[in-house]
Design a protein around this motif. Structure first.
Motif, mmCIF file in Angstrom:
data_model
loop_
_atom_site.group_PDB
_atom_site.id
_atom_site.type_symbol
_atom_site.label_atom_id
_atom_site.label_comp_id
_atom_site.label_asym_id
_atom_site.label_seq_id
_atom_site.Cartn_x
_atom_site.Cartn_y
_atom_site.Cartn_z
ATOM 1 N N UNK A 170 38.763 19.060 37.258
ATOM 2 C CA UNK A 170 37.733 20.096 37.455
ATOM 3 C C UNK A 170 37.140 19.977 38.869
ATOM 4 N N UNK A 171 37.334 21.023 39.654
ATOM 5 C CA UNK A 171 36.814 21.004 41.026
ATOM 6 C C UNK A 171 35.408 21.625 41.051
ATOM 7 N N UNK A 172 34.610 21.235 42.048
ATOM 8 C CA UNK A 172 33.256 21.822 42.167
ATOM 9 C C UNK A 172 33.343 23.321 42.415
ATOM 10 N N UNK B 247 37.599 22.427 46.053
ATOM 11 C CA UNK B 247 36.675 21.592 46.835
ATOM 12 C C UNK B 247 35.872 20.744 45.851
ATOM 13 N N UNK B 248 35.788 19.449 46.152
ATOM 14 C CA UNK B 248 34.976 18.568 45.315
ATOM 15 C C UNK B 248 34.249 17.582 46.217
ATOM 16 N N UNK C 254 45.649 28.562 40.650
ATOM 17 C CA UNK C 254 44.248 28.175 40.792
ATOM 18 C C UNK C 254 43.901 27.076 39.792
ATOM 19 N N UNK C 255 43.410 25.934 40.284
ATOM 20 C CA UNK C 255 42.968 24.882 39.368
ATOM 21 C C UNK C 255 41.608 25.242 38.780
ATOM 22 N N UNK D 277 32.750 26.415 39.789
ATOM 23 C CA UNK D 277 32.503 27.752 40.351
ATOM 24 C C UNK D 277 33.826 28.272 40.883
ATOM 25 N N UNK D 278 34.047 29.567 40.723
ATOM 26 C CA UNK D 278 35.249 30.186 41.265
ATOM 27 C C UNK D 278 34.819 31.418 42.061
ATOM 28 N N UNK D 279 35.213 31.447 43.349
ATOM 29 C CA UNK D 279 34.889 32.606 44.189
ATOM 30 C C UNK D 279 36.182 33.340 44.519
ATOM 31 N N UNK D 280 36.193 34.633 44.267
ATOM 32 C CA UNK D 280 37.343 35.458 44.616
ATOM 33 C C UNK D 280 37.231 35.859 46.088
#
Ligand SMILES: [Zn+2]
Length: 493
Positions: A1-3, A26-27, A38-39, A43-46
């Motif tokens: 799980x990434x930040x 990014x972590x 996509x892992x 938060x996920x930003x498109x």
């Protein structure tokens, strides 16, 4: 799980040549994934349709106030280094930046001019880490610092610089063009010190002119000779401005020297005008003809007006030598002059560096830190717009640089120039697993500078700017209160 995971973006990494749609994880301030799939992320930003690349590493920023650094962040900068003028004592500059916090990473060279002012004119060194160019401006007219020094004085000057390297200075900043009567032997000894300590030097060359003696070429050849004669890595600041109308001669000499293994590097900013203190020796009324200029080629930023005549120039130099000016050296409306400016960037491996300047308020007053900056604040447009202008003008409109090459010169190349003495720079300028999460997300079709010689407007088009994974610009707006910047020091791993 990434930040955080950025999905759908076109990832450009100049070192590996990657230019493809990838998800970036990014972590904890580090890039932890660059994948086709996509892992998972908290938060996920498109960022579909946007370029994702390494944040820009500016080797040349005098805009070290919070407002100045935020203007630079809006222009894609994630590391803003003061390497030409530098700081002294460096420990104080680092301590102040750490105590106050900075939106982007910062770092400093050891300031040769400050050391000279201290040793030759008794100027007290600021213990508070002041980087406003105040000291440089206020003592510009000091009686001795621009002239020769005795051997014993040179020992003391170099001793101060040596100490600053122990405090984390990233190299030696040398504004020899402001002290043109200082000794050649002193400059050569300074290069020798840099070689011994394994750090680069950052030189504003001794001359700007096409007139003999003391041409721009002569100034550049001194830097090349010091590199050849000592083995030091000598970096030439803003070849666009100091080369003046001899850019072809300077570029030819630099290219050949490099081919012969001489360690000389260059940088440029994409504007025809320069900016400096009005007391600079090369702006003396009797010297202006050497650059084919007149007093009215100079804008006095305190009023925004051109200097009327020699009498006014003389008066300003005597009463306010540290007052900032814009010097219109090349005419951006003249095709021939514009071609000269472009040739600074045609020189291979010229980094993009801004020479960002402190902001000036009405009447020359200091500008209090605020965002957005007050509309009355002025500066040379390079402070706010250099990278946006390279991407708009040199990449999109002129096709002089490919997008990847412009990004390489803005991030990877400047990081590489510092890697030998700062191993931690190997984690900057890259979008790779393990790299620092200093990243920019921008629209390559619309990104543009907006600052002009009359209005200091931030660049638009950088949608997100992350420093150590923390957004300092989000959705095109400065994130106030975000101060994730760190101080970069010599030897950092
Ligand atoms: Zn300079």
């Amino acid at each position: 799980m990434h930040d955080l995971v950025l999905v759908g973006g076109r990832v450009v990494d100049p070192e590996t040549g990657l230019d493809a749609v990838r998800a970036v994880g990014i972590t904890g301030g580090t890039v932890t994934a660059v994948d086709e799939q996509a892992p998972p992320g908290r938060q996920v930003w498109d960022v579909t349709g946007q370029v994702v690349t390494a944040g820009f590493v500016d080797l040349h920023s005098h805009a070290q106030s919070l407002t100045g650094l935020r203007l630079q962040a809006m222009d894609g900068v994630t590391t803003a280094l003061e390497l030409e003028a530098g700081a002294l004592p460096v420990a104080a500059a680092c301590a102040r930046a750490e105590a106050e916090g900075r939106p982007v990473n910062v770092g400093f060279s050891a300031a040769w001019t400050d050391a000279r002012m201290h040793v030759l004119d008794g100027v007290p060194l600021p213990g508070d880490g002041d980087l406003s160019l105040d000291l440089f401006g206020r003592f510009q007219n000091g009686p001795r610092w621009r002239g020769p020094a005795t051997d014993a004085e040179v020992d003391r000057i170099l001793g101060l610089l040596d100490d600053a390297l122990d405090e984390g200075a990233l190299g030696i900043g040398c504004l020899v063009g402001y002290a043109p009567d200082s000794g050649r032997a002193e400059y050569f000894r300074l290069a020798g010190l840099a070689a011994r300590r394994g750090v680069p030097t950052f030189t504003h060359t001794r001359y700007i002119s096409t007139e003999e003696p003391g041409t721009s070429l002569e100034g550049a050849l001194e830097v090349i000779a010091a590199a050849a004669g000592t083995g030091a890595h000598m970096h030439m600041c803003h070849v666009n401005s100091t080369s003046n109308r001899m850019v072809d001669e300077v570029a030819g000499a630099v290219e050949t020297a490099r081919r012969e293994g001489v360690r000389v590097s260059t940088e440029a900013y994409p504007y025809g005008a320069g900016s400096t203190v009005v007391g600079a020796s090369f702006l003396a009324p009797g010297a202006l003809h050497r650059m084919r200029l007149t007093p009215s080629s100079i804008t006095w930023l305190a009023t925004g007006e051109r200097i009327a005549d020699e009498a006014q120039l003389t008066h300003l130099r005597a009463t306010d030598p540290g007052g900032l000016v814009v010097v219109h050296m090349l005419d951006e409306d003249d095709a021939g002059d514009l071609a000269l400016l472009e040739r600074s960037f045609a020189l291979p491996d010229t980094a993009v560096a801004t020479d960002a300047m402190p902001l000036v308020g009405p009447g020359g007053a200091a500008v209090p830190d605020a965002w957005p900056p007050p509309a009355s604040a002025t500066s040379h447009p390079r402070t706010a717009g250099s990278y946006g202008r390279v991407l708009r003008w040199l990449v999109r409109e002129r096709g002089l640089l490919t997008l990847t090459e412009a990004l390489r010169r803005s991030s990877l190349l400047p990081a590489q120039l510092l890697e030998e003495s700062v191993p931690a720079m190997r984690r900057k300028g890259r979008v790779q697993v393990g790299a620092d999460a200093d990243l920019v997300v921008f629209d390559p079709d619309t990104v543009t500078d907006r600052a002009t010689y009359s209005a200091l407007v931030p660049t638009s088009g950088f949608r997100h700017v992350l420093v150590a994974g923390t957004p300092v610009v989000r959705d095109g707006a400065v994130v106030e209160g975000a101060l994730p910047g760190k101080v970069v020091r010599r030897g950092d791993r």
